[in-house]
Design a protein around this motif. Sequence first.
Motif, PDB file in Angstrom:
ATOM      1  N   LEU A  46      14.242  29.468 -14.544  1.00  0.00           N
ATOM      2  CA  LEU A  46      13.954  29.007 -13.185  1.00  0.00           C
ATOM      3  C   LEU A  46      13.609  30.173 -12.278  1.00  0.00           C
ATOM      4  O   LEU A  46      12.676  30.102 -11.467  1.00  0.00           O
ATOM      5  N   LEU A  47      14.354  31.268 -12.433  1.00  0.00           N
ATOM      6  CA  LEU A  47      14.078  32.477 -11.651  1.00  0.00           C
ATOM      7  C   LEU A  47      12.683  33.010 -11.954  1.00  0.00           C
ATOM      8  O   LEU A  47      11.928  33.384 -11.042  1.00  0.00           O
ATOM      9  N   ILE A  48      12.325  33.028 -13.226  1.00  0.00           N
ATOM     10  CA  ILE A  48      10.992  33.492 -13.615  1.00  0.00           C
ATOM     11  C   ILE A  48       9.917  32.578 -13.052  1.00  0.00           C
ATOM     12  O   ILE A  48       8.870  33.028 -12.576  1.00  0.00           O
ATOM     13  N   ALA A  49      10.174  31.253 -13.091  1.00  0.00           N
ATOM     14  CA  ALA A  49       9.186  30.287 -12.593  1.00  0.00           C
ATOM     15  C   ALA A  49       8.959  30.428 -11.095  1.00  0.00           C
ATOM     16  O   ALA A  49       7.824  30.373 -10.611  1.00  0.00           O
ATOM     17  N   LEU A  50      10.052  30.600 -10.343  1.00  0.00           N
ATOM     18  CA  LEU A  50       9.946  30.622  -8.885  1.00  0.00           C
ATOM     19  C   LEU A  50       9.535  31.982  -8.332  1.00  0.00           C
ATOM     20  O   LEU A  50       8.900  32.054  -7.284  1.00  0.00           O
ATOM     21  N   LYS A  51       9.885  33.054  -9.037  1.00  0.00           N
ATOM     22  CA  LYS A  51       9.617  34.393  -8.528  1.00  0.00           C
ATOM     23  C   LYS A  51       8.676  35.209  -9.414  1.00  0.00           C
ATOM     24  O   LYS A  51       7.758  35.862  -8.917  1.00  0.00           O
ATOM     25  N   GLY A  52       8.915  35.178 -10.711  1.00  0.00           N
ATOM     26  CA  GLY A  52       8.142  36.029 -11.617  1.00  0.00           C
ATOM     27  C   GLY A  52       6.698  35.608 -11.762  1.00  0.00           C
ATOM     28  O   GLY A  52       5.773  36.428 -11.609  1.00  0.00           O
ATOM     29  N   ILE A  53       6.474  34.330 -12.043  1.00  0.00           N
ATOM     30  CA  ILE A  53       5.094  33.858 -12.255  1.00  0.00           C
ATOM     31  C   ILE A  53       4.244  33.994 -10.994  1.00  0.00           C
ATOM     32  O   ILE A  53       3.091  34.441 -11.078  1.00  0.00           O
ATOM     33  N   PRO A  54       4.746  33.619  -9.799  1.00  0.00           N
ATOM     34  CA  PRO A  54       3.930  33.862  -8.591  1.00  0.00           C
ATOM     35  C   PRO A  54       3.580  35.334  -8.401  1.00  0.00           C
ATOM     36  O   PRO A  54       2.479  35.651  -7.950  1.00  0.00           O
ATOM     37  N   LEU A  55       4.517  36.235  -8.735  1.00  0.00           N
ATOM     38  CA  LEU A  55       4.237  37.661  -8.600  1.00  0.00           C
ATOM     39  C   LEU A  55       3.125  38.084  -9.554  1.00  0.00           C
ATOM     40  O   LEU A  55       2.175  38.774  -9.160  1.00  0.00           O
ATOM     41  N   VAL A  56       3.232  37.653 -10.812  1.00  0.00           N
ATOM     42  CA  VAL A  56       2.192  37.968 -11.797  1.00  0.00           C
ATOM     43  C   VAL A  56       0.862  37.353 -11.377  1.00  0.00           C
ATOM     44  O   VAL A  56      -0.201  37.982 -11.473  1.00  0.00           O
ATOM     45  N   GLY A  57       0.908  36.103 -10.904  1.00  0.00           N
ATOM     46  CA  GLY A  57      -0.314  35.440 -10.471  1.00  0.00           C
ATOM     47  C   GLY A  57      -1.007  36.172  -9.337  1.00  0.00           C
ATOM     48  O   GLY A  57      -2.222  36.333  -9.335  1.00  0.00           O
TER      49      GLY A  57
END
Length: 481
Positions: free
Chosen positions: A377-388
């Motif tokens: 969930l942390l990766i979905a909400l924070k990590g993926i938007p950052l990578v995107g």
Amino acid sequence: FDVDEAVFAQASKEMLNSGDWINPTYNGVNRYDKPIFIYWLMVLSYKLFGVNEFAARLPSVIAAWSLANCLFFFLKRYVSIEKALFALICLVFSPYYFIYSRAAVTDMTLTLFITLSLLCFYSGSALRHKAGFHVFAALAFLTKGLIGIVFPFGVALMYIMLSRQWQRLGVVFSPIGIVLFLIVSAPWYIAQYQRNGMEFIEQFFLKHHFQRYTDVISGHHGPFYYYLIALFAGLLPWALLLPSAVIKGWKQRDSLYGFALLWLVFVVFFFSFSTTKLPNYILPSIPAAVILLSSMVEELKGLWFKVALSLSSVLLIILAAIAPKLLEAYGITDVHWVYWIIPINMLTLILIGLSIKRLNNNMMLGGLAFAMFLLLLLIALKGIPLVGERLQGSLYRFSIYVKDNLAEGDRVFTYKINQPSILFYSDRRIVRAGSIREAEEVLRDRSLKLAITREKYTDEVVQRGFNLVERGQGYALFKRP
């Protein structure tokens, strides 16, 4: 994300706009990379929810949800509800599932159909099983080509030979099943051949099947053991149990676990010999690995597993503690959310400690699943938007600029890049140039008013009469006076 998601999304958008449900195109040119079914699913999703990222990814979401349910109820019937639940947790709370259940590509849909086909084969020789084996194989064939035939039929025939269960040949070579396979899959292939002739055969079968297997395509290559690493990484933390699960499957060759082991080995070894390598290729082996892992629910009590999991958690805590400073050194800010990985893994360590004397298996499993859920969930909400934002942010903004400032019907010029997201978001055709000579030829067209390339090619574009408008994250936008 470029490249694959944006290509599938754009080709489906062009199909929606053209109304041609037979011949997929990308940037107005025939696209022979993949069969038709994924485009149909995306177009239907576009019709329901509009042309956007959510609609493009929805078919993979539905396929992933269906896959999880099918595996759970299959294992509940043939093994036990406890092992079915463990398999479900291993599948859903794994990096592979997390990534490809939300990606606008073919792989999760293909995995669903191959899995359903093989589960039908294993379930028996009733007419519904024969029909299911062939119909789902046909849908896999319509989703990603010959793999949809090779995996279901290859695994089934290998299992029959090794287990000497010759009666199962009636499932594989059922006349009714074969007729159903042809009814489902043949019409589109026939229509494509009638439309495009040998060009379709050469591009679809020879280039994107055989050449992709024997040669390196788009620089995607790796060592022979590439997929062993990908499989282990894609199923963490549950992959720590996979070696023992493989051994148990080998010892029980005639059981469901023996069937799952053959399925896993067949897919992994098939692609290990392929010259072109990508991690998504072995996604159809993940259900087999999960079935094998279901046999290891009792091993959660094992001290060696708890030690290995503890070491992994400690390693993640250390990485989370030092990662923000390292990332900031490379100009990546606003990453203090990474510190939340520390308490999540502390929770895992606490669960492991309590499980030694107090927690039973179910509580241990539930706690690990919850910790993995929090991490994803942390990766979905924070990590993926950052990578995107890092990978696509400037391209997205440049594409919207193109859409707002380029006249309808005009095209955008891209130089030495292949970023299909520009095409998807700008709603404009792209004129590409991969060299200075190509650029000089295409730029004779004075309607090419805007250009996008990498920042390092700024001087080359400026020398050809363009003014810099904006730059960022490695890309630059230009305008012709």
